[in-house]
Design a protein around this motif. Sequence first.
Motif, PDB file in Angstrom:
ATOM      1  N   PRO A 124      -2.568   1.096 -12.563  1.00  0.00           N
ATOM      2  CA  PRO A 124      -0.878   0.911 -12.401  1.00  0.00           C
ATOM      3  C   PRO A 124      -0.918   0.633 -11.155  1.00  0.00           C
ATOM      4  N   ASN A 125      -1.926   0.222 -10.301  1.00  0.00           N
ATOM      5  CA  ASN A 125      -1.920   0.156  -9.268  1.00  0.00           C
ATOM      6  C   ASN A 125      -1.743  -1.193  -8.971  1.00  0.00           C
ATOM      7  N   ASP A 126      -0.819  -2.370  -8.030  1.00  0.00           N
ATOM      8  CA  ASP A 126      -0.474  -3.045  -8.003  1.00  0.00           C
ATOM      9  C   ASP A 126      -1.176  -4.374  -7.408  1.00  0.00           C
ATOM     10  N   HIS A 127      -2.442  -3.519  -6.487  1.00  0.00           N
ATOM     11  CA  HIS A 127      -3.630  -3.711  -5.416  1.00  0.00           C
ATOM     12  C   HIS A 127      -4.869  -3.722  -5.744  1.00  0.00           C
ATOM     13  N   HIS A 128      -5.739  -4.295  -5.302  1.00  0.00           N
ATOM     14  CA  HIS A 128      -7.686  -3.729  -5.767  1.00  0.00           C
ATOM     15  C   HIS A 128      -8.228  -3.746  -3.784  1.00  0.00           C
ATOM     16  N   ASP A 129      -8.120  -2.708  -3.506  1.00  0.00           N
ATOM     17  CA  ASP A 129      -9.228  -2.034  -2.163  1.00  0.00           C
ATOM     18  C   ASP A 129     -11.020  -2.698  -2.570  1.00  0.00           C
ATOM     19  N   TYR A 130     -11.072  -3.241  -1.767  1.00  0.00           N
ATOM     20  CA  TYR A 130     -12.784  -2.121  -0.936  1.00  0.00           C
ATOM     21  C   TYR A 130     -13.089  -2.226   0.133  1.00  0.00           C
ATOM     22  N   GLN A 131     -13.103  -0.828  -1.020  1.00  0.00           N
ATOM     23  CA  GLN A 131     -13.032   0.353  -0.030  1.00  0.00           C
ATOM     24  C   GLN A 131     -14.086   0.722   0.890  1.00  0.00           C
ATOM     25  N   PRO A 132     -15.481  -0.071   0.841  1.00  0.00           N
ATOM     26  CA  PRO A 132     -16.581   0.587   1.553  1.00  0.00           C
ATOM     27  C   PRO A 132     -16.467  -0.555   3.494  1.00  0.00           C
ATOM     28  N   ALA A 133     -15.261  -1.332   3.405  1.00  0.00           N
ATOM     29  CA  ALA A 133     -14.953  -1.005   4.562  1.00  0.00           C
ATOM     30  C   ALA A 133     -14.399  -0.702   5.397  1.00  0.00           C
ATOM     31  N   TRP A 134     -13.760   0.619   4.718  1.00  0.00           N
ATOM     32  CA  TRP A 134     -12.503   1.203   5.443  1.00  0.00           C
ATOM     33  C   TRP A 134     -13.722   1.727   6.786  1.00  0.00           C
TER      34      TRP A 134
END
Length: 541
Positions: free
Chosen positions: A172-182
Amino acid sequence: MQIVQHDARFASADQISPADLAEIAAAGFRSVICNRPDGEGGPTQPASAEIRAAAEQLGLQFAWLPVTPGKIGPNEIAQFTQLLADLPAPVLAYCRTGNRATNLWQFAQASAAAHPVAEPVAPAVTATPACDWNADEKAWDVVVIGGGLAGICVTSSLLRRQPNLRIAIVEPNDHHDYQPAWTLVGGGAFDVKKTRRPMASVIPRGATWIRAAAERVEPHANLVRLTNGESVAYRQLIVAPGLRLAWERIAGLQETLGKNNVTSNYRYDLAPYTFELVQRMQGGTALFTQPGMPIKCAGAPQKAMYLACDHWMKRGVLSKIKVEFDLAGAVLFGVPTFVPPLMEYVKRYDAKLEFNANLVAIDGPARKATFEVKDADGNVTRVEKRFDMIHVVPPQVPPDFIRDSELADAAGWCEVDHATLQHPRWPNVFSLGDVSSTPNAKTGAAARKQAVIVAENVLAARANQPLRYRYDGYGSCPLTVEKGKVVLAEFGYGGKLLPTFPLDPTRPRRLMWFLKASVLPRFYWSGMLKGREWFTGAAHE
């Protein structure tokens, strides 16, 4: 209470209360079925006997048929079918979310042909034109639930092996996140804008993006029902939606996140606020919390503390700050080999460790956090602590549509064989990433290795061949103990060390910081998501 009407005789609902029954009777229902075991939701869940008494006072028939999530069997289906025949209609059945009641009703129907099935349709947005498919076919070759790292990686790996596969990704999301960098963002070492890209840009060439959320999986019918009312049919299903951050399980947290000095690196919009608080901190008490396992990247909660302390030490204010790490568990890190080097940094930063302390409530304006603390005898007491800054890691749970499905294990995760990643009861279903029941660390590195296993084994299953590839539980946790140094923890099932490099894995290294902060982000976007399988070391028999 949300009632879903399925036909003239039956409807399902989420958990109801005695107060809801007047409305239910007024709506014309004549019978109520409870499909939820007593005590499942803790002391706040109304007991079935309480609902029964209130229902009977209003002249409603009541039946209790408790069903454990993921454990719907022939006996339960037969009993439910008999109840529908015996009880006066219309009937309302309820459970925690309504999914179990709905699944029981669907099982009771004559055949899967009774379900309307939407044929594969072109997505609203695709990265590239969708691969050709025969309009007469109702089922995709493979449906992947989830457009995170696990879902995109396994789709890329499948298409590199068989480019003609008809694959749909449900996301459903319109974006993809690179979470390890948070974590790095929260430590002032990474630009948060570089961690997010449009979803359409990462959908693999040849795959179709169905921009909708999965609402229910019906493995008996090979269907995924979507929140937009449509259904997607599959021949093979890959379950990779990740887990759900249960912010609501900490009372008062959602109202105060992002203000009142309450932050978390587990959200895109909050990680920059973490570093803002770290920069402003001149003295006082800084609390860092960690909920019960499992959580994604088990080292992330303490990494937030290490980077903050390193910043305060370099600014010369650490001695004025009381640092405390409150863990719901009894150990600092689950793999004992890495505890000694981590303890050296705990001592270096003069941080206090509080084990068996679980954050349950927070009052942001009053700067108070409430913990449930368990002693050696198992007794639990509530302890209130003041803070000037708090970094919160939320409890993490399976998505509801998995937890209440036939795919779930007893804990609610998607059940799989720990080696082949195939579902033990539904052989055309595989799972990887944070949602799977494998007892490994829930990290991106684990999902990347699992993607190869699943890709190979899905294709073997499609060809009616033995599943030869095996997952060894590999996971990687780059522990950022200071800005510029990382302890690279790599391990598999049982805590077995599985280092990639021929170096002492317990030693903090600048090389591993360079890997974490510079190499891996580039490789993520240009390698992992594109199906590059370097260093995956997939094993097979």
